[in-house]
Design a protein around this motif. Structure first.
Motif, short mmCIF file in Angstrom:
data_model
loop_
_atom_site.label_atom_id
_atom_site.label_comp_id
_atom_site.label_asym_id
_atom_site.label_seq_id
_atom_site.Cartn_x
_atom_site.Cartn_y
_atom_site.Cartn_z
N ILE A 1 74.13 53.77 52.13
CA ILE A 1 72.98 53.96 51.26
C ILE A 1 72.47 52.63 50.70
N ASP A 2 73.40 51.75 50.32
CA ASP A 2 72.97 50.52 49.64
C ASP A 2 73.50 49.23 50.25
N GLY A 3 74.12 49.30 51.41
CA GLY A 3 74.66 48.10 52.05
C GLY A 3 73.62 47.03 52.28
N HIS A 4 72.42 47.43 52.65
CA HIS A 4 71.35 46.46 52.89
C HIS A 4 70.94 45.72 51.61
N GLN A 5 71.16 46.34 50.46
CA GLN A 5 70.85 45.69 49.19
C GLN A 5 71.98 44.77 48.74
N ILE A 6 73.20 45.14 49.06
CA ILE A 6 74.36 44.35 48.65
C ILE A 6 74.52 43.11 49.52
N TRP A 7 74.29 43.25 50.82
CA TRP A 7 74.46 42.14 51.77
C TRP A 7 73.17 41.89 52.54
N PRO A 8 72.08 41.53 51.89
CA PRO A 8 70.82 41.34 52.60
C PRO A 8 70.89 40.23 53.64
N GLU A 9 71.77 39.27 53.44
CA GLU A 9 71.89 38.17 54.39
C GLU A 9 72.47 38.61 55.73
N LEU A 10 73.08 39.79 55.77
CA LEU A 10 73.68 40.29 57.00
C LEU A 10 72.79 41.28 57.75
N VAL A 11 71.73 41.71 57.13
CA VAL A 11 70.88 42.75 57.72
C VAL A 11 70.33 42.32 59.07
N GLU A 12 69.82 41.11 59.18
CA GLU A 12 69.25 40.65 60.45
C GLU A 12 70.31 40.56 61.53
N ARG A 13 71.48 40.08 61.16
CA ARG A 13 72.57 39.96 62.13
C ARG A 13 72.98 41.33 62.67
N VAL A 14 73.05 42.32 61.81
CA VAL A 14 73.40 43.66 62.26
C VAL A 14 72.30 44.22 63.15
#
Length: 81
Positions: A63-76
């Protein structure tokens, strides 16, 4: 029905409740059981559980992983292309 079955998978792949508690630094296996019951792993434990289990922290906190680790979103996103 489990709230987030990915947590159970991660715990199993990390070696079970006790081992997951050890590798994450959680107080005890009961703490890990609470994660399973609630369907939410506290953010501070996600990276170590991910490392021990191979289950993405984004699956542990969908639900909120993209908010907690925004720096990893592109990599994922790149991994899923």
């Amino acid at each position: 029905m489990e709230k987030n079955p990915n947590i159970s998978i991660a715990v199993a792949q990390a070696g079970g409740l006790t081992e997951a508690a050890k590798v994450t630094g959680a107080k005890s296996y009961q703490t890990v059981q609470q994660w399973i019951a609630s369907g939410q792993v506290p953010a501070r434990f996600c990276a170590s559980l991910e490392a021990a289990s191979g289950v993405s922290r984004f699956l542990l906190r969908p639900i909120d992983g993209h908010q907690i680790w925004p720096e990893l979103v592109e990599r994922v996103a790149e991994l899923h292309q």
